[in-house]
Design a protein around this motif. Structure first.
Motif, PDB file in Angstrom:
ATOM      1  N   TYR B 312      33.807   9.582  43.756  1.00 26.95           N
ATOM      2  CA  TYR B 312      35.320   9.229  44.545  1.00 26.95           C
ATOM      3  C   TYR B 312      36.375   8.178  44.073  1.00 26.95           C
ATOM      4  CZ  TYR B 312      38.096  10.135  48.930  1.00 26.95           C
ATOM      5  OH  TYR B 312      39.282  11.225  49.742  1.00 26.95           O
ATOM      6  N   PHE B 342      40.626  16.989  45.857  1.00 22.42           N
ATOM      7  CA  PHE B 342      39.559  18.784  45.396  1.00 22.42           C
ATOM      8  C   PHE B 342      37.844  17.962  44.566  1.00 22.42           C
ATOM      9  CE2 PHE B 342      40.987  20.777  40.908  1.00 22.42           C
ATOM     10  CZ  PHE B 342      40.231  21.715  41.653  1.00 22.42           C
ATOM     11  N   CYS B 343      38.176  16.466  44.382  1.00 16.59           N
ATOM     12  CA  CYS B 343      36.568  16.609  43.491  1.00 16.59           C
ATOM     13  C   CYS B 343      35.218  16.861  44.772  1.00 16.59           C
ATOM     14  CB  CYS B 343      36.750  16.083  42.517  1.00 16.59           C
ATOM     15  SG  CYS B 343      38.168  16.160  41.613  1.00 16.59           S
ATOM     16  N   ALA B 346      32.364  18.470  45.269  1.00 17.49           N
ATOM     17  CA  ALA B 346      31.344  19.046  44.050  1.00 17.49           C
ATOM     18  C   ALA B 346      31.000  16.956  43.680  1.00 17.49           C
ATOM     19  CB  ALA B 346      32.491  18.746  42.459  1.00 17.49           C
TER      20      ALA B 346
ATOM     21  N   LEU D 146      35.939  21.915  34.161  1.00 18.94           N
ATOM     22  CA  LEU D 146      35.820  20.971  35.137  1.00 18.94           C
ATOM     23  C   LEU D 146      36.424  21.561  36.726  1.00 18.94           C
ATOM     24  CD1 LEU D 146      36.521  17.558  33.663  1.00 18.94           C
ATOM     25  CD2 LEU D 146      33.674  18.233  34.136  1.00 18.94           C
ATOM     26  N   ALA D 150      34.551  22.263  40.265  1.00 18.41           N
ATOM     27  CA  ALA D 150      35.829  21.013  41.709  1.00 18.41           C
ATOM     28  C   ALA D 150      35.884  22.557  42.427  1.00 18.41           C
ATOM     29  CB  ALA D 150      36.206  20.760  40.838  1.00 18.41           C
ATOM     30  N   LEU D 154      34.706  23.994  46.076  1.00 16.70           N
ATOM     31  CA  LEU D 154      35.660  24.019  47.199  1.00 16.70           C
ATOM     32  C   LEU D 154      35.185  24.983  47.881  1.00 16.70           C
ATOM     33  CD1 LEU D 154      37.389  21.776  46.959  1.00 16.70           C
ATOM     34  CD2 LEU D 154      39.099  23.309  46.760  1.00 16.70           C
TER      35      LEU D 154
END
Lengths: 548, 372, 154, 191, 236
Positions: B312, B342-343, B346, D146, D150, D154
């Motif tokens: 991150y 946003f990442c 994940a 991607l 992601a 979320l």
């Protein structure tokens, strides 16, 4: 041998390994260690739960009205998970009935109620002069007979643990004297005062499980106990290791990690990697069972907490009630807000004081508002990650919490909910005061319920398939019989009419047949009931075949 | 032989640490003080006014949102999270911004970016940065001009920020309703609209910079530059304090700072392409420190696993450097942090730590069997 | 399809409109909606939705409402021994012979209530069971009650 | 080399198909919100988007444009992409048997993914060389995959969130996508 | 409503089953084009047209379409209509065509269209398909008009500016000066993120209205179609 090689090859100095996570909780041990270990006077009434580990009940072999003597066998273990129970003193068995036991819910369980006569007459016991003369199977059998279970907390029957270990071969026996829970000092008091006996107990356990090595582990800040143990270990092959203070290094999986650097595989016993862990109290009980021939009827229990005037360690008889013990210590009822059995982090909060001490009750804490402030309201999780840092199983408690709240048990399993040892480190550090452990327990309960349902539904599915199979077979084999027999007096009109015409033709035949069939069905039903009683699930397939 | 439990149990543990969310948030605000104080010293009361305005609006909006959602207002306000959002937002926007800018940003931050997601702990994006980016996208001009009150000027080059006149003018700047600020002369605005040294660096272009380099002029010799250097030092101190108090973990700030340093060292070539700037400039010439220590570490929206935190941080560091050097926006922290947010889910999922007792291979395989 | 079948409660009650759980499982695989299983309730729908990559939806009211698990109990005094319920039972959980009283095996009964309707004297009761209804641990209350897993379906 | 790299970055981030150009948005919402499934689908759609747009590009440059049949471009693209998707899915089915229904859904989503056609159309309109266009397609497909990953993670987290009732589901997801798009706007001018 | 619903049991309706607001289909053009009401109308009407035509075509050809390749057929049919429409727009609405750009050809793979074909048109008579397409198409127009007027109002402070674009013009005379964009209005609304967020808020608003309606509506009004319970056991 792999373990020994690893230990000797890589780390000759026996320096402990680091464990994952852990917290430093304030310790409150010294006050209960100020006075010496004391035996408890015999109470008037003893309540002995048939299951000492809240697992499987032992089978009582005495009845109400029997007079029993100290050390006499009261209930014998006949199933895995149960332990034998002996009379802690002599007296009268007043009844065998339900009584509240020490768990979170105030559940009722079957207990033997013993009225002591105060004489404390014991049956004859045979001390073993030289335990070294016994081979490991004899030792095992005596340990089993003495009704010893793990006295550290979980109460797994020791003999079963030992035999488990024998199957896979044990490299290392760990005697766990690490009491990481902040309030408990029972093991420390034991080692301080009876260190030599503990060491002998450890030797016995070592030869009972045929372990090649044995280590006694202590917390490094307990200087008195370390000194006492060093003295006791002078002429022994048993080693001593000290671990840095911290919670929960005394947990079984954690102590194995700290001592050996290895991890117990998920869903496996420690024996599978060649390690056995016994509590120091268990070692002492083993010593008494073998060297003195006494079965396990007492244990060392810490009584502590601010409301107690004289907190101390007692050698209590199993079955003594908690309120009796508190009165002995002089309890200040105005400050007493609650009671914990076990430690403050993993223990059980009692709903009533009239519960008996069991073989697993290592500590009784009288709570006060100062030491145990009332729970603050639960705030939102801010994902600070303190819990993940503290988790000794390296789980992600914040994720598990979210999944538990969303009832997303698929994810819960994927994130290792069942690897949680419920040590409470996460809930201890949580700044939002979320009762995380409670969420996990409820999720685990839900998952278990779902799995029970799943098993049930698999069973139903099998039954349904067999039902269909039977119907098909009936139709295939004897369509005329089915229709002729067609059991219903109330039927849909049209088929009924058709049937009736056929019925008229061979009425007598049908009558005879149906009588025969009724008989057969009764016989079959009786057979089925018998089969079920024998514990089998009656297989409808045999029914189908006999049905014809 | 167990009968039905008669009551719902009280679950262990019975003992708790003394930390609480509200106190943590207050500590974060306290850690901002050195930076904010330095910024106020150099840029005038505008900084403080921004923070005060933002804080009051944030609390009002938070209370309204809680009321609308039917939550216990006192309990939820006591977690101080709205205050932290407001302080970070107030620091981010330039001093001298009008009140309606603040209001719009805070509304977006508190209501849209936080409460629509379910309040504290549920939001996926850092609320303060959401509000800031909204303003940056909508009002690029207003958001990049730093108004230093010219009444506070003592002479041409230095000023005392704490003069009464400066306070008055800052107030007028943020509340144009009560009269127009005395900054009508375009000259004075130009002279006083200070941005970060990095921005000047970027806008000045290669030629001017080369000339500056030739003349031996350091970018930090000027007032605003020195100011930024000190402000960043202040935030660095605050951040180190937070790490010392174990409120934030070191992984995220270290990863960000390391990445930015690495990138700027990699691309820095003093002879030919000076436009890339020195590592020192990148670390202390703009808002890197506050971003790394205060904004990116917002636990709610950041990654929570250890490896996740490092990745991150790296993503944020790359984005900070990339947008700064090659992008068209001047301030990159907010975009970078939002990208990181946003990442983050994940990353969290992909970087789960190996659980005790699980072999290295079985990490991602969900176990379906359960212990008996 | 076996995966789907495993998620269904196997009560074989037919409320979904299919003859047994397996036929319904086949129908789901072929495109039938996943919300037609009242005995499974919300849990089953969520599991099916996860498996089938579908959105969660509320139980189809046409199929009936969710109720706590029950078992059939025959009021033995009233039973006339007609054996109709025996034939109706998909799981062979009812025992008895013609003209004799019948009994339900509690452990075998899935609570499908298929036996209730054919009984000519209405002597069968569906009695809720406590088998799963009480969990030893319950989640802390306040926040939990706010969340309903089906609410995410707008 | 640097140029190709920068084109890939530009396509993945600066001109991200989903969050900047709003192509294939509905696929984003229609995919599963389980990350495990999404990884499968992200790989498949990456493959299909890249391959289809590459084939389309070559077809257009090599066949349609020289013959002056530009107006047939759309029909041709559509045919290529749907056939390709079918082929890819069939070959995948051999190795990773997905359940029938899931596969059908995935098929719709990938074949009808407007990002394929959009990308192909963008490629026809651009004046770049073939290699650059390929790099662009590669980057765009990667960006799509991607963002899909992601975004799925979320959404998975949103599932458990205590979102006010009217905002549950689509509304909150769209707002999240909006904020994500805001941060992608920050890449403007990059490269 | 996050996952796609392929159930044919759902009736098409501009409100309860709006393709954009409820099913989240065809979002790409809606989000990208809805900067002004004129653009929105233009795209909405074009999409609805393609939907109508291809629905009718698919349902008339439904017996001839190969089951396995049907999706390819759908795409080819929509693509042909879209190509025709594209050329028509280019001739008669050149400025509008320029505004809509790539999103006109993209109508051919709009999910809102394709799903209707799969769910309804392939199984029904052309009249029924026409009705279904008309309802869905109007739903699409409603959604895009709502979003684009909101965005235009917030972003520019105008409504239906440049309405001349909707009048057919020949390519030669297409010089229409656009209203100058001043920065006084909220530019952000014209950016794509705002489209996402505003659409999210629109959907939330719709949910809120639905909630209120449901509260007021009597319970009996909600139709419950009982499923005929199957008799699992064959004995009766």
């Amino acid at each position: 041998m792999r373990l020994v090689n690893r230990l000797l090859g890589r780390r000759s100095d026996r320096a402990p390994y680091a464990i994952f996570g852990g917290i430093a909780a304030d310790a409150y041990k010294t006050r209960s260690l100020r006075s010496r270990l004391m035996p408890v006077p015999i109470p008037k009434q003893l309540v002995l739960p048939l299951s000492q580990n809240l697992g499987v009940d032992a089978v009582a072999i005495v009845e109400a009205g029997d007079l029993v003597q100290k050390f006499q066998l009261l209930a014998e273990a006949d199933e895995p998970g149960s332990v034998a129970l002996h009379a802690p003193t002599s007296g009268l068995v007043s009844s065998i009935s339900n009584a509240t036991v020490a768990d979170e819910f105030g559940s009722q369980r079957l207990c033997i109620h013993l009225q002591s006569d105060g004489e404390d007459r014991a049956i004859e016991i045979v001390p073993e002069a030289d335990y070294r003369a016994l081979d490991h199977l004899q030792l095992l059998e005596r340990i089993e007979r003495a009704g010893i279970c793990g006295l550290g907390g979980a109460g797994f029957p020791s003999a079963q643990k030992l035999s488990l270990g024998m199957k896979s071969g044990i490299d290392l026996l760990i005697i766990n004297a690490v009491e990481c829970e902040p309030f408990i000092s029972a093991d420390e008091a034991l080692i301080r005062e009876r260190g030599a006996s503990v060491v002998v107990g450890a030797e016995i356990l070592k030869s009972a499980c045929l372990a090649s090595n044995c280590i006694i582990v202590l917390q490094e800040d307990r200087a008195d106990a370390i000194e006492a143990l060093k003295k006791a270990l002078e002429n022994s092959s048993i080693e001593l290791m000290t671990l840095a203070a911290g919670y929960p290094v005394g947990g079984e999986k954690q102590i194995i990690q700290a001592v050996t650097g290895m991890e117990v595989p998920s869903h496996a016993y420690p024996a599978s990697i060649g390690v056995l862990v016994f509590n120091a109290g268990t070692a002492y009980a083993v010593y008494k069972a073998i060297a003195d021939g006494e079965p396990c009827v007492s244990r060392i229990t810490t009584l502590t907490g601010a409301p107690l005037q004289t907190p101390k360690n007692f050698e209590t008889l199993i079955g003594t009630s908690v309120s009796f013990l508190f009165d002995l210590c002089g309890i200040d009822t105005t400050r007493h807000t609650g009671t914990i059995v076990g430690g403050s982090l993993m223990g059980i909060q009692l709903l009533t004081l009239d519960v008996p001490v069991m073989k697993t009750s290592n500590c009784l804490i009288a709570m006060s508002a100062a030491e145990f402030p009332p729970d603050e309201p639960e705030l939102a999780c801010i994902r600070c990650g303190f819990c993940a840092e503290a988790c000794p199983a390296r789980l992600l408690p914040q994720q598990l919490y979210a999944f538990s709240r969303a009832h997303d048990h698929e994810q819960n399993l994927a994130h290792g909910l069942f690897d949680c040892i419920e040590c409470g480190a996460c809930a201890y550090v949580c700044p939002s005061h979320i009762p995380l452990v409670q969420y996990y327990r409820s999720s685990k309960a839900e998952i278990r319920a779902q799995q029970r349902r799943q098993l049930q539904s698999q069973h139903w599915q099998r039954q349904f398939q067999q039902h269909q199979y039977r119907i098909k077979k009936q139709q295939d084999e004897a369509p005329h019989q089915i229709s002729g027999d067609a059991v219903g007096p109330v039927k849909d009109d049209e088929p009924a009419k058709k049937n009736r015409s056929r019925e008229d033709g061979d009425k007598t035949e049908a009558a005879v047949f149906s009588r025969e069939r009724a008989k057969r069905e009764i016989a079959e039903a009786v057979a089925r009931v018998r089969a079920r009683k024998a514990g089998h699930i009656a297989s409808p397939r045999t029914d189908a075949e006999s049905d014809g | 032989m167990q009968t039905q439990p008669s009551a719902i149990g009280i679950s262990s543990p019975m003992q708790h640490s003394q930390r609480s969310t509200g106190r943590l948030m207050l500590l974060v605000i306290a850690a901002c003080i050195p930076g904010v104080a330095t910024a106020t010293w150099y840029f005038g009361f505008g900084v403080l006014i921004n923070i005060m305005l933002a804080a009051s609006m944030a609390i009002i909006l938070e209370a309204c949102a809680l009321k609308l959602r039917g939550r216990d207002m006192r309990q939820h306000l006591s977690d101080n999270s709205a205050l932290v959002t407001a302080v970070l937002f107030g620091i981010a926007i330039p001093p001298g911004a009008s009140w309606w800018l603040v209001a719009m940003g805070i509304f977006f931050a508190i209501v849209i970016a936080k409460h629509i997601y379910g309040g504290l702990g549920q939001n996926l994006f850092n609320p303060a940065m959401c509000g800031y980016v909204l303003l940056l996208l909508s009002f690029p001009v207003e958001m990049t001009s730093w108004h230093i009150p010219n009444d506070a000027l003592v002479d041409g080059s230095s000023f005392s920020a704490f003069s009464l006149a400066g306070l008055r003018q800052s107030l007028l700047l943020s509340m144009p309703v009560f009269g127009s600020a005395q900054m009508s002369s375009p000259d004075s605005i130009d002279g006083l609209a200070m941005a970060t040294p990095l921005i000047e660096f970027k806008m000045a272009g290669t030629g001017a910079l080369l000339a500056a380099w030739d003349a031996g002029v350091s970018l930090f010799s000027r007032d605003s530059g020195a100011a930024w250097e000190l402000v960043n030092m202040g935030y660095l101190c605050g951040g180190l304090f937070l790490i010392y108090k174990r409120i934030i973990s070191w992984h995220i700030p270290c990863a960000i700072i390391a990445t930015v340093t690495m990138m700027s060292m990699l691309f820095y070539a003093p002879d030919s392409s000076a436009v890339y700037g020195t590592p020192y400039l990148h670390l202390f010439g703009s808002a890197t420190m506050i971003g790394a220590f205060f904004i990116a570490t917002d636990p709610v929206s950041a990654a929570t696993t250890v490896r996740g935190k490092i990745y991150y941080g790296i993503i944020i560091g790359l984005a900070i450097y990339g947008i700064r050097v090659w992008g068209s926006y001047l301030d990159s922290i907010a975009f970078a942090v939002l990208l990181g947010n946003f990442c983050a889910p994940a990353l969290d999922y992909l970087c789960r730590p190996r659980i005790y007792g699980h072999g290295k291979k079985s990490r991602s395989v969900p176990t379906t069997e359960v212990e008996p | 399809m076996d995966q789907v079948n495993r998620l269904l409660p196997q009560t074989q009650c037919g409320r979904c409109g299919f003859e047994g759980c397996r036929p319904y499982a086949r129908a789901i695989v072929e495109g039938e909606s996943i919300n037609r299983c009242p005995p499974g309730g919300t849990d089953t729908i969520i599991h099916l939705a996860n498996l089938m990559n579908e959105r969660r939806q509320a139980l189809d009211p046409g199929a009936g409402n969710y109720q706590l698990p029950t078992v059939a109990v025959i009021r033995e005094a009233e039973c006339i021994g007609c054996t109709l319920c025996i034939q109706a039972c998909p799981l062979d959980a009812i025992l008895g012979a013609a003209k004799l009283m019948h009994t339900v095996f509690e452990q075998e009964c899935s609570g499908c209530d298929l036996c209730v309707e054919p009984c000519p004297v209405d002597c069968i009761d569906m009695v809720p069971i406590s088998r799963d209804s009480h969990l030893p641990w319950q989640a802390p209350g306040e926040i939990r009650s706010v969340y309903n897993p089906l609410d995410s379906m707008s | 080399m640097t140029q190709i790299f920068s084109i890939i970055v530009a396509a993945a981030l600066v001109n991200n198909m989903v969050l900047i150009q709003s192509l294939g948005v509905s696929s984003l919402f229609a995919y599963s919100n389980r990350l495990r499934n999404a990884i499968e689908l992200a790989l498949v759609s990456f493959l299909v988007i890249f391959l289809a747009s590459a084939i389309n590009l070559i077809l257009y440059r090599g066949l349609l444009a020289p013959l002056g049949l530009q107006y047939l471009a759309l029909l041709c693209f559509v045919g290529v992409s749907s056939i390709l998707t079918l082929l890819v899915l069939h070959s995948l089915e051999k190795y990773f048997p997905l359940s029938m229904r899931r596969q059908r859904l995935a098929f719709y989503l990938i074949a009808g993914n407007s990002s394929i056609i959009g990308l192909s159309l963008l490629n026809t309109a651009s004046a770049r060389s073939v290699v650059d266009c390929l790099a662009y397609s590669f980057g765009a497909a990667m960006g799509f995959a991607l963002v899909l990953l992601a975004f799925t993670a979320l959404r998975q987290r949103l599932d458990g969130a205590d979102v006010p009732a009217p905002f549950r589901g689509a509304a909150i997801q769209l707002i999240s996508a909006g904020i994500a798009a805001m941060c992608f706007l920050g890449f403007a001018g990059l490269v | 409503m996050s996952e796609l619903q392929l159930n044919s049991s759902q009736a098409s309706s501009p409100w309860t089953n709006n393709p954009v607001l409820v099913q989240l289909l065809g979002l790409s053009p809606v989000l990208a084009i809805s900067t002004t009401l004129v653009n929105g109308l233009g795209l909405g009407i074009s999409t609805a047209l393609v939907m109508l035509l291809s629905s009718v075509t698919v349902s008339t050809l439904r017996t001839k379409i190969n089951q396995r390749w049907r999706f390819t057929w759908y795409l080819l049919i929509t693509a042909s209509y879209t190509t025709i429409l594209d050329s028509l727009l280019q001739w008669f609405y050149s400025p509008l065509h320029r505004e809509l750009g790539i999103y006109i050809p993209l109508i051919c793979c709009n999910f809102a269209v394709l799903i209707r074909l799969e769910v309804h048109a392939i199984n029904h008579h052309w009249r029924s398909a026409l009705k279904d397409a008309a309802l869905t198409g109007s739903g699409f127009i409603v959604a895009i008009v709502a979003l684009s007027s909101l965005r235009e109002l917030i972003g520019r402070g105008t409504l239906l500016a440049d309405w001349q674009l909707l009048l057919p013009v020949s390519q030669a005379t297409a010089v229409i000066s656009k209203g100058s964009n001043t920065t006084e209005y909220f530019d952000f609304a014209l950016l794509l993120p705002a489209a996402f967020i505003l659409l999210g808020l629109l959907i939330a608003g719709k949910n809120l209205i639905d909630c209120k309606l449901n509260e007021n509506a009597p319970v009996t009004a909600r139709e419950i179609e009982p499923i005929k319970r199957a008799r699992v056991t064959g004995g009766l």
